[in-house]
Structure formats: structure tokens, C-alpha cells
Design an enzyme around this catalytic site. Structure first.
Site, PDB file in Angstrom:
ATOM      1  N   PHE A   1      26.767  13.071   6.259  1.00  0.00           N
ATOM      2  CA  PHE A   1      26.293  14.096   5.578  1.00  0.00           C
ATOM      3  C   PHE A   1      26.833  14.068   4.419  1.00  0.00           C
ATOM      4  CE2 PHE A   1      26.418  16.744   9.414  1.00  0.00           C
ATOM      5  CZ  PHE A   1      26.559  15.265  11.367  1.00  0.00           C
TER       6      PHE A   1
ATOM      7  N   ASP B   1      36.779  10.994  -1.365  1.00  0.00           N
ATOM      8  CA  ASP B   1      36.421   9.536  -2.070  1.00  0.00           C
ATOM      9  C   ASP B   1      37.464   8.857  -3.549  1.00  0.00           C
ATOM     10  OD1 ASP B   1      33.827   9.308  -1.605  1.00  0.00           O
ATOM     11  OD2 ASP B   1      34.056  11.823  -2.495  1.00  0.00           O
TER      12      ASP B   1
ATOM     13  N   LYS C   1      59.757  12.860  -3.971  1.00  0.00           N
ATOM     14  CA  LYS C   1      59.326  13.708  -4.586  1.00  0.00           C
ATOM     15  C   LYS C   1      59.427  14.273  -6.188  1.00  0.00           C
ATOM     16  CE  LYS C   1      58.801  18.763  -4.962  1.00  0.00           C
ATOM     17  NZ  LYS C   1      59.420  20.045  -4.622  1.00  0.00           N
TER      18      LYS C   1
ATOM     19  N   ASN D   1      40.108  18.169   0.162  1.00  0.00           N
ATOM     20  CA  ASN D   1      39.117  19.154   0.098  1.00  0.00           C
ATOM     21  C   ASN D   1      39.204  20.279   1.069  1.00  0.00           C
ATOM     22  OD1 ASN D   1      36.832  18.016   2.439  1.00  0.00           O
ATOM     23  ND2 ASN D   1      37.201  16.730   1.256  1.00  0.00           N
TER      24      ASN D   1
ATOM     25  N   LYS E   1      22.055   8.085  -0.927  1.00  0.00           N
ATOM     26  CA  LYS E   1      22.961   7.651  -0.059  1.00  0.00           C
ATOM     27  C   LYS E   1      22.508   7.347   0.992  1.00  0.00           C
ATOM     28  CE  LYS E   1      26.532  10.644  -1.910  1.00  0.00           C
ATOM     29  NZ  LYS E   1      27.571  12.179  -1.871  1.00  0.00           N
TER      30      LYS E   1
ATOM     31  N   LYS F   1      23.456   4.119   1.821  1.00  0.00           N
ATOM     32  CA  LYS F   1      24.989   3.629   3.565  1.00  0.00           C
ATOM     33  C   LYS F   1      23.705   2.924   4.623  1.00  0.00           C
ATOM     34  CE  LYS F   1      27.058   7.260   1.237  1.00  0.00           C
ATOM     35  NZ  LYS F   1      29.145   7.901   1.278  1.00  0.00           N
TER      36      LYS F   1
END
Ligand code: C5P
Length: 399
Positions: A318, A274, A284, A205, A332, A336
Site C-alpha cells: 500500500f 519510516d 520522561k 501517523n 515502490k 519492494k
């Protein structure tokens, strides 16, 4: 305006004092420069006067000087930094000689004192210099270790003035450290993770790690022992922080768990991937051989696992969301078991991932919330750690 006194000695590295001045100024500090007589052979005092906007002090008995200025200046400054410091100056400080403005000022100073040595490697390693340093340390003077590298004399070894950024960070820590954070371990995760399909392809990301690196820097300045677990990023780690680099979510989890027992505060800033590929190929994959459908599986949720073994630790999570950030972050926070959740909407242009700025909402389990409007990630890290300090103090008073 807060002010520091910068003592400058005669070393080839004297030019780095200009950068030190600039860095302190960008942190909101005024700087008053005190040069030794010999330092003026390298640089005219007028350069420092121009940079600081205040007359550079050299002599004890300057004509234009206020009487006993070394005493009045003592009350104005929150730090005496000597950078670069020569063997001669360190020797004089260690034996209490006060024969010029800088050494007199040192004896009169009530603020923390930080010394950054710069000299030839033989002079630095000489038992006399080392003895002087030991003595000053026993008197509470702090030192910024010199770097090892090429010295002005052409030799290689220890004695090179530490980088200005490192000196300034250590100085800021002396000025800003708070009892709440002193001797506490703050564990910070930052950046993205990469989950590999084969040696050259991965999912990740756009997280840059900036928010986590700023938090690590701020926690260090506040006096904490900081452990930074970082996914891949190009950022320079903040000086004074212990850095461990990882790539995949599984590695991040292992690194976090290794340090979890010692941590008092965990700031889980990392944008952990995730999901990952069920199978990772060692070679490869050729274009003609790639399957149409790739099987994926979820990665371990590190924060959720930490929440289950929280003990006395303070967990900060976060949540980067695209839309309905607060609602999703609240869910969350509960699942958590975090003590403070930082929610931000990364679908907004110019804030969030990779940007220097952010706009966040802080959420607490008791239903409180606080919006921090768009500002720099540095400022946001200061606000978050100010709230962490409140939580730590609340817990202390409950015990
Ligand atoms: O579920 P989500 O990824 O949005 O949760 C965000 C929070 O959980 C962040 O603090 C992140 O660091 C943490 N997290 C984690 N392990 C994961 C995914 C997220 O610790 N696998």
C-alpha cells in the site's frame, strides 16, 4: 437476493436474534425465521415477521402455509443458522427427530448448517449434550462456541450465546468461502506504528487501521486463516481472526517474520513509521533538558525485506502519498517486489487515513492499472481480495 433461514429456540438470549437478522440484512441477505413452539412463549412471531418482511414459520401445518413448505424453502436458502439453539433442539437434531418445522427443515436442508448454542452451563457441559455436539460436528454441522460469562440462571460459566457479530461472521464464511482461500494463511498488517522518544512521547501517523481490519474480515469470510498484526488502534478485531498487537515498527517486523513462513498472501496495509529516534530515553525528558535537535534513523522496511524472500507468496503493498501517488507507488512496487500495489492520495479531503471511505488505484508489475472510485473501505477490501483471488488462480494454472 440471497437468503438464509434462521432457526430460533426458547432461550432468554432470543432477543439477540433481532440483531442477527439486522446484521445479515446489512450484508444483503434476506432472512426467513423459523421458531420452535416454545420460543413463541418468549417473543411473538410477529416481531420477526416485522423485522424480516416475511411471515415467521412456527408450525408444520399452518393454515396459510404452502404445502410441504419445508421442502420448497430448502431450495431458497444458502444457510441454516440456529441461534439461539437449546440443548433440546441440539439433541433432536443429533438423533434425527423431526417433529416440528425447524427439525424437519434441518433434515431436508442441503445447505451448510451453523448452530449457536445457548443454555445453562451444566446443561452445556453435560456429557449427553457434548456427545450430541460431537455427533453433529461429525455430520458436518458447524458450531459457534458459546461465550463464558453470567448466564440467565445467575451462574457463571460457558453457555452464553456468542455475540451476534461473531455468529454472523461465521455464517457469512460458510456461505462465501472460496476454494482459492480455503486452508491458506493470509497475513495482514494494519494501523500505524509508534516510535518513542521517551515513555510519553512518540512519532506516529493518523492511520486508523480500518483498511487492514476490513481486509482481514473479508479474507476470513472468503475462508482463509487470517493473522492480523495490528499497530495501536481502537477498532474491534473482526471475529475469527488471530490478532497480534504491536506498537513499534521493529515489533511489527518481528511479528510479521514469525508468521511469514506459513503465509501464502501478505497484505501490508500498515502505515509503518519510516523513522524513529536514534536514542530512546527511559525517563520522561524534562522540558528544560530537551535538545534542540533530535537525531533520527530509518526504521526497517518490512515489505522490502519480505520481497527479497518472497518464494511462492503473493505480496500486496500500500502506498499512501500526498501527490503523484501513482508514480511514487510504481517506484515502490518495483523496489519492494510486490505483486499488487494499492496507491492512494491521502492529501485529498475525506478519503484515506482514518476515513471510512477511500479512492485507490491498483497497479500490477505488468503495467496494468485499475482505478477504484471513492467507495467504502469494505467495498475496496472486497475488490482487492477479488484481484488477489485472480492472481492466486493464475499462479495455480501456470504450475
Ligand atoms: O515507503 P512507504 O512507507 O510508502 O511504503 C508503503 C508500503 O511499504 C506499505 O505496504 C507499508 O506497509 C510498507 N512499509 C513497510 N515498512 C516500512 C515502511 C513501509 O513494510 N518501514
Amino acid at each position: 437476493m440471497k437468503k438464509i433461514a434462521l432457526g430460533v429456540c426458547s432461550s432468554v438470549s432470543i432477543y439477540k436474534a433481532c440483531e442477527i437478522i439486522r446484521l445479515f440484512q446489512s450484508e444483503g441477505f434476506g432472512v426467513r425465521v423459523i421458531m420452535t413452539e416454545k420460543a413463541t412463549r418468549f417473543i411473538d412471531p410477529y416481531l420477526f415477521t416485522s423485522l424480516t418482511g416475511e411471515r415467521t414459520i412456527v408450525h408444520l401445518f399452518d393454515d396459510q402455509q404452502r404445502p410441504i413448505e419445508h421442502i420448497s424453502l430448502v431450495d431458497e436458502v444458502s444457510l441454516l443458522l440456529v441461534a439461539p439453539a437449546t440443548a433440546n433442539l441440539i439433541g433432536k437434531m443429533a438423533s434425527g427427530i423431526a417433529d416440528d418445522f425447524l427439525t424437519t427443515f434441518y433434515l431436508a436442508a442441503k445447505c451448510p448448517v451453523l448452530v449457536a448454542p445457548a443454555m445453562n452451563e451444566a446443561m452445556y457441559l453435560h456429557p449427553q449434550t457434548q456427545e450430541n455436539i460431537r455427533k453433529l460436528k461429525s455430520l458436518g454441522v458447524e458450531f459457534v462456541e458459546p461465550d463464558t460469562g453470567y448466564l440467565a440462571c445467575g451462574k457463571k460459566g460457558p453457555g452464553r450465546l456468542a455475540p451476534p457479530e461473531k455468529i454472523v461472521q461465521q455464517g457469512l464464511r460458510l456461505v462465501r468461502a472460496k476454494d482459492t482461500f480455503r486452508d491458506k494463511v493470509v497475513l495482514v498488517t494494519a494501523g500505524p506504528t509508534r516510535e518513542f522518544l521517551d515513555p510519553v512521547r512518540f512519532v506516529s501517523n493518523p492511520a486508523s487501521g480500518k483498511m487492514g481490519y476490513e481486509l482481514a474480515r473479508e479474507a476470513y469470510q472468503l475462508g482463509a486463516e487470517v493473522i492480523l498484526i495490528s499497530g495501536p488502534t481502537w477498532l474491534e478485531p473482526p471475529p475469527g481472526v488471530y490478532l497480534e498487537r504491536v506498537t513499534e515498527a521493529a515489533e511489527m517486523k518481528e511479528a510479521v517474520l514469525k508468521h511469514y513462513a506459513r503465509a501464502r498472501v501478505v497484505l501490508m496495509t500498515a502505515a509503518v513509521a519510516d523513522f524513529r529516534f536514534r536514542k530512546t530515553r527511559p525517563e520522561k525528558i524534562r522540558k528544560t533538558e530537551i535538545e534542540r535537535t533530535l537525531e533520527i534513523e530509518t526504521t526497517p522496511d518490512i515489505l522490502e525485506e519480505l520481497g527479497q524472500h518472497k518464494g511462492q507468496r503473493l505480496l500486496v503493498g500500500f502506498a499512501a502519498e500526498t501527490g503523484q501517488a501513482v508514480e511514487k507507488a510504481l517506484e515502490k512496487m518495483k523496489r519492494k517486489q510486490v505483486d499488487l500495489m494499492v496507491a492512494n492520495d491521502v492529501s485529498q479531503p475525506e478519503v484515506g487515513f482514518a476515513s471510512d471511505e477511500n479512492e485507490v488505484v491498483l497497479l500490477w508489475p505488468d503495467g496494468r492499472s485499475r482505478k477504484i472510485p471513492r467507495t467504502s473501505k469494505r467495498k475496496i477490501s472486497q475488490e482487492i481480495l477479488a484481484e488477489v483471488e485472480v492472481l492466486l488462480n493464475e499462479r495455480k494454472s501456470k504450475r
